[in-house]
Scaffold this motif. Structure first.
Motif, PDB file in Angstrom:
ATOM      1  N   SER A 268     -23.625   9.401  20.648  1.00 33.76           N
ATOM      2  CA  SER A 268     -24.572   8.470  20.136  1.00 33.76           C
ATOM      3  C   SER A 268     -24.950   7.342  21.084  1.00 33.76           C
ATOM      4  O   SER A 268     -25.932   6.967  20.830  1.00 33.76           O
ATOM      5  CB  SER A 268     -23.986   7.941  18.804  1.00 33.76           C
TER       6      SER A 268
ATOM      7  N   ASN B 145     -28.780   7.009  24.060  1.00 34.37           N
ATOM      8  CA  ASN B 145     -30.029   6.111  23.970  1.00 34.37           C
ATOM      9  C   ASN B 145     -29.702   4.682  24.336  1.00 34.37           C
ATOM     10  O   ASN B 145     -28.617   4.306  24.300  1.00 34.37           O
ATOM     11  CB  ASN B 145     -30.689   6.420  22.580  1.00 34.37           C
ATOM     12  N   ALA B 146     -30.736   4.003  24.582  1.00 37.09           N
ATOM     13  CA  ALA B 146     -30.622   2.536  24.779  1.00 37.09           C
ATOM     14  C   ALA B 146     -30.359   1.589  23.592  1.00 37.09           C
ATOM     15  O   ALA B 146     -30.054   0.538  23.559  1.00 37.09           O
ATOM     16  CB  ALA B 146     -31.619   1.933  25.534  1.00 37.09           C
ATOM     17  N   GLU B 147     -30.668   2.422  22.341  1.00 37.54           N
ATOM     18  CA  GLU B 147     -30.483   1.942  21.000  1.00 37.54           C
ATOM     19  C   GLU B 147     -29.551   2.451  20.086  1.00 37.54           C
ATOM     20  O   GLU B 147     -29.459   3.678  20.326  1.00 37.54           O
ATOM     21  CB  GLU B 147     -31.950   1.534  20.443  1.00 37.54           C
ATOM     22  N   ILE B 148     -28.979   1.721  19.083  1.00 34.51           N
ATOM     23  CA  ILE B 148     -28.331   2.268  18.175  1.00 34.51           C
ATOM     24  C   ILE B 148     -28.846   2.245  16.646  1.00 34.51           C
ATOM     25  O   ILE B 148     -29.265   0.933  16.432  1.00 34.51           O
ATOM     26  CB  ILE B 148     -26.870   1.611  18.079  1.00 34.51           C
ATOM     27  N   ALA B 149     -29.026   3.189  16.206  1.00 28.91           N
ATOM     28  CA  ALA B 149     -29.730   3.080  14.919  1.00 28.91           C
ATOM     29  C   ALA B 149     -28.833   2.879  13.704  1.00 28.91           C
ATOM     30  O   ALA B 149     -27.973   3.527  13.594  1.00 28.91           O
ATOM     31  CB  ALA B 149     -30.623   4.506  14.542  1.00 28.91           C
TER      32      ALA B 149
ATOM     33  N   PHE C  64     -33.300   0.258  11.593  1.00 25.91           N
ATOM     34  CA  PHE C  64     -33.327  -0.765  12.430  1.00 25.91           C
ATOM     35  C   PHE C  64     -32.516  -0.538  13.741  1.00 25.91           C
ATOM     36  O   PHE C  64     -31.470   0.095  13.648  1.00 25.91           O
ATOM     37  CB  PHE C  64     -32.790  -2.154  12.074  1.00 25.91           C
ATOM     38  N   LEU C  65     -33.253  -0.548  14.914  1.00 23.42           N
ATOM     39  CA  LEU C  65     -32.511  -0.086  16.277  1.00 23.42           C
ATOM     40  C   LEU C  65     -31.784  -1.476  16.874  1.00 23.42           C
ATOM     41  O   LEU C  65     -32.768  -2.336  17.255  1.00 23.42           O
ATOM     42  CB  LEU C  65     -33.661   0.412  16.932  1.00 23.42           C
ATOM     43  N   PHE C  66     -30.714  -1.332  17.021  1.00 20.73           N
ATOM     44  CA  PHE C  66     -30.101  -2.410  17.792  1.00 20.73           C
ATOM     45  C   PHE C  66     -29.871  -2.108  19.378  1.00 20.73           C
ATOM     46  O   PHE C  66     -29.374  -0.614  19.550  1.00 20.73           O
ATOM     47  CB  PHE C  66     -28.684  -2.674  17.122  1.00 20.73           C
ATOM     48  N   PRO C  67     -30.176  -2.858  20.130  1.00 23.10           N
ATOM     49  CA  PRO C  67     -30.005  -2.662  21.629  1.00 23.10           C
ATOM     50  C   PRO C  67     -28.473  -2.371  21.819  1.00 23.10           C
ATOM     51  O   PRO C  67     -27.612  -3.297  21.404  1.00 23.10           O
ATOM     52  CB  PRO C  67     -30.516  -3.780  22.371  1.00 23.10           C
ATOM     53  N   TRP C  68     -28.066  -1.680  22.728  1.00 18.70           N
ATOM     54  CA  TRP C  68     -26.739  -1.702  22.655  1.00 18.70           C
ATOM     55  C   TRP C  68     -26.005  -2.604  23.405  1.00 18.70           C
ATOM     56  O   TRP C  68     -24.683  -2.950  23.211  1.00 18.70           O
ATOM     57  CB  TRP C  68     -26.333  -0.251  23.675  1.00 18.70           C
TER      58      TRP C  68
END
Length: 71
Positions: free
Chosen positions: A4, A7-11, A15-19
């Protein structure tokens, strides 16, 4: 590496959070628990500036977690 984190974001929901934000928050929480443990064991007596020590621990743990879980 976790699948998971490719990607540079965590869904989370829609809402997508930057890692980096997630890793920083985990580093902050880990530093908080370490300082609380040191306080409970009365090992912070010899630390000159406890808030500065806490910030340094937060940066250290955030950096280490970022190195381990980098996408």
């Amino acid at each position: 590496m976790l699948p998971s984190l490719h990607n540079a974001e965590i869904a989370i929901g829609d809402f997508l959070f930057p890692w980096g934000m997630v890793v920083s928050a985990l580093g902050f929480l880990l530093a908080f628990f370490v300082v609380q443990l040191l306080e409970r064991l009365e090992l912070t007596r010899n630390i000159w500036h406890l808030p500065l020590f806490f910030v340094a621990l937060s940066v250290l743990f955030g950096s280490l977690l970022g190195l381990i879980f980098a996408p």
